[in-house]
Write a protein that holds these residues in place. Structure first.
Motif, PDB file in Angstrom:
ATOM      1  N   ALA A 140       0.839  -1.210   0.000  1.00 56.29           N
ATOM      2  CA  ALA A 140       0.000   0.000   0.000  1.00 56.29           C
ATOM      3  C   ALA A 140       0.871   1.255   0.000  1.00 56.29           C
ATOM      4  O   ALA A 140       0.595   2.219  -0.730  1.00 56.29           O
ATOM      5  CB  ALA A 140      -0.925  -0.008   1.208  1.00 56.29           C
ATOM      6  N   LEU A 141       1.932   1.244   0.801  1.00 56.40           N
ATOM      7  CA  LEU A 141       2.863   2.368   0.817  1.00 56.40           C
ATOM      8  C   LEU A 141       3.554   2.494  -0.529  1.00 56.40           C
ATOM      9  O   LEU A 141       3.763   3.597  -1.043  1.00 56.40           O
ATOM     10  CB  LEU A 141       3.897   2.187   1.926  1.00 56.40           C
ATOM     11  CG  LEU A 141       5.015   3.230   1.973  1.00 56.40           C
ATOM     12  CD1 LEU A 141       4.448   4.624   2.228  1.00 56.40           C
ATOM     13  CD2 LEU A 141       6.044   2.868   3.042  1.00 56.40           C
ATOM     14  N   GLY A 142       3.904   1.347  -1.103  1.00 56.94           N
ATOM     15  CA  GLY A 142       4.546   1.354  -2.419  1.00 56.94           C
ATOM     16  C   GLY A 142       3.683   2.017  -3.475  1.00 56.94           C
ATOM     17  O   GLY A 142       4.177   2.795  -4.292  1.00 56.94           O
ATOM     18  N   ILE A 143       2.388   1.733  -3.443  1.00 58.96           N
ATOM     19  CA  ILE A 143       1.466   2.331  -4.415  1.00 58.96           C
ATOM     20  C   ILE A 143       1.391   3.841  -4.216  1.00 58.96           C
ATOM     21  O   ILE A 143       1.389   4.612  -5.185  1.00 58.96           O
ATOM     22  CB  ILE A 143       0.071   1.687  -4.289  1.00 58.96           C
ATOM     23  CG1 ILE A 143       0.136   0.219  -4.724  1.00 58.96           C
ATOM     24  CG2 ILE A 143      -0.957   2.452  -5.127  1.00 58.96           C
ATOM     25  CD1 ILE A 143      -1.151  -0.552  -4.491  1.00 58.96           C
ATOM     26  N   VAL A 144       1.356   4.284  -2.955  1.00 55.81           N
ATOM     27  CA  VAL A 144       1.318   5.724  -2.665  1.00 55.81           C
ATOM     28  C   VAL A 144       2.569   6.413  -3.213  1.00 55.81           C
ATOM     29  O   VAL A 144       2.490   7.470  -3.853  1.00 55.81           O
ATOM     30  CB  VAL A 144       1.204   5.969  -1.147  1.00 55.81           C
ATOM     31  CG1 VAL A 144       1.395   7.455  -0.823  1.00 55.81           C
ATOM     32  CG2 VAL A 144      -0.143   5.498  -0.631  1.00 55.81           C
ATOM     33  N   LEU A 145       3.730   5.805  -2.985  1.00 55.62           N
ATOM     34  CA  LEU A 145       4.983   6.391  -3.469  1.00 55.62           C
ATOM     35  C   LEU A 145       5.040   6.419  -4.990  1.00 55.62           C
ATOM     36  O   LEU A 145       5.527   7.385  -5.590  1.00 55.62           O
ATOM     37  CB  LEU A 145       6.170   5.610  -2.909  1.00 55.62           C
ATOM     38  CG  LEU A 145       6.402   5.748  -1.399  1.00 55.62           C
ATOM     39  CD1 LEU A 145       7.499   4.794  -0.933  1.00 55.62           C
ATOM     40  CD2 LEU A 145       6.751   7.184  -1.034  1.00 55.62           C
TER      41      LEU A 145
END
Length: 425
Positions: free
Chosen positions: A185-190
């Motif tokens: 999820a953090l990866g998608i945000v970044l």
């Protein structure tokens, strides 16, 4: 006009021919699958990557005739750090089936980030200063009354777009040391921040660039020929860098192992040194040509790329490789990430005034060098705290620049902050 364009095309034959000749041995070794000694591999593959970097620098400058300078630098930075993506994503993908590889993915990512900021930024300032002094001496030889001017690299106002997004991304990534993992999820945000970054810089106004040398020859071609040449150089250079990044890194690592160097240190420092080579070479070329703001701008764009797209891609590559929804990090990797994040915060705080001078370059390099001497976990957390404290002090001192930096990525009118003529190197 046609004769001028024909002459420009002829002028490209020699430099591009030299690039091809230098890159050819490494390409032949790679395509033929010929195994060579580490030293031979470093020389052959390294020379090819450097040649591709020169071609990228020429194409990147010429591309400013058709797209915004910010987008040109952003695309150039993406292509230049392709080796880093290839190596890091390989480790993250492998970690999906072999958890021991996760440490290498984190090591390579943090090492490349700290190398870029702790060594790359100061080194480019040194090169730019030497080029500036040489230019001053030439002026003084012509006119003895010329007064030496203080040196500093001043970035254009639109550099706040990168700084603002880098600051936002840094705040978002604070969840990594807190949770001890990089979640998908953090990866998608970044990744979304990275996509927005490319969109944002593509909206900047395009100014007529001042081209010299090979870039000028490319820029003098007809519109179709110029764009075709730039695209061809971008594509071919990217292919060369991607093909040769792995054998170049392997040759460096093999050479390091022969000298008895620890595997973790090899992955953290020698492999990034190889993968960062193209962007360092391009930045050095810009600095030597007196385009120091463009050189630092490219390294800043690379930092944005690494801190958003690269970090964001790791958990996704890990999941595709058979892992779970998060790339786990052990205590040592968390320590490395905290140190890298703190260094990033200091780099942002230094550039809040859009001015990069010798004292700050010396500080970045000194703190970077200390981490090679101070290797204990507690001591490295002390260095991280030192990074953070200095950063907070600078942010407070330059607080009037903080809000303009945070809102810059979301303002689409042209940034027109004044630059002092003496600071343009």
């Amino acid at each position: 006009m046609n004769s001028l364009r024909t002459g420009s095309a002829r002028k490209l034959i020699v430099p591009l021919g030299i690039v091809v000749l230098v890159a050819l041995p490494g390409l032949i070794l790679r395509i033929a699958g010929i195994h060579v000694e580490p030293l031979v591999g470093v020389l052959a593959f390294g020379a090819a990557i450097v040649a591709a970097a020169f071609a990228l620098a020429w194409a990147g400058e010429a591309a400013e005739m058709d797209i915004s300078g910010g987008l040109a630098i952003g695309l150039l930075a993406i292509i230049a750090i392709l080796p880093e993506y290839a190596i890091d994503l390989y480790f993250a993908f492998s970690a999906g089936s072999d958890p021991s590889q996760a440490a290498y993915a984190a090591a390579n990512m943090t090492g490349s980030n700290r190398l870029l900021l702790g060594f790359g930024w100061p080194f480019i300032l040194l090169v730019a200063y030497l080029a500036f002094r040489a230019a001053q001496k030439r002026k003084a030889s012509i006119d003895p009354d010329v007064v030496a001017k203080p040196f500093a690299i001043r970035l254009p106002g639109d550099a706040r777009v990168e700084l603002g997004l880098l600051l936002i991304a840094s705040l978002v990534t604070l969840t990594i040391p807190i949770t001890g993992q990089i979640h998908v999820a953090l990866g998608i945000v970044l990744l979304l921040i990275f996509v927005y970054y490319l969109y944002r810089v593509s909206q900047a106004e395009t100014d007529e660039p001042e081209l010299v040398g090979v870039a000028q020859s490319i820029g003098s071609l007809s519109t179709v020929a110029r764009r075709s040449t730039v695209i061809a150089i971008f594509v071919v250079s990217a292919v060369v860098i991607l093909l040769l990044a792995e054998p170049f890194a392997e040759s460096l690592v093999a050479g390091g192992k022969a000298l008895g160097i620890d595997d973790f240190l090899l992955v953290q420092w020698l492999a990034p040194l190889a993968s960062e080579a193209p962007e360092f070479v391009i930045a050095i070329i810009f600095a030597l040509r007196g385009k120091s703001a463009m050189a630092i701008g490219m390294l800043l764009a690379s930092k944005v790329n690494q801190w958003t797209a690269l970090v964001g891609s790791l958990p996704i590559a890990h999941m595709i490789g058979g892992g779970g929804w998060a790339l786990p990090m052990d205590a040592r990797q968390v320590e490395e990430f905290v140190l890298t994040a703190a260094q990033t915060l200091l780099g942002i705080s230094i550039l809040l005034t859009l001015k990069f001078s010798g004292r700050w370059a010396a500080l970045l390099f000194a703190l970077f060098a200390v981490t090679f001497v101070v290797t204990g976990q507690e001591a490295r957390y002390v260095v991280s705290a030192l990074y953070a404290v200095i950063a907070v002090v600078l942010i407070v001192a330059h607080r009037r620049h903080l809000w303009p930096t945070l809102k810059a990525p979301f303002e689409f009118e042209a940034q027109q902050e004044t630059q002092e003529p003496s600071a343009r190197t």
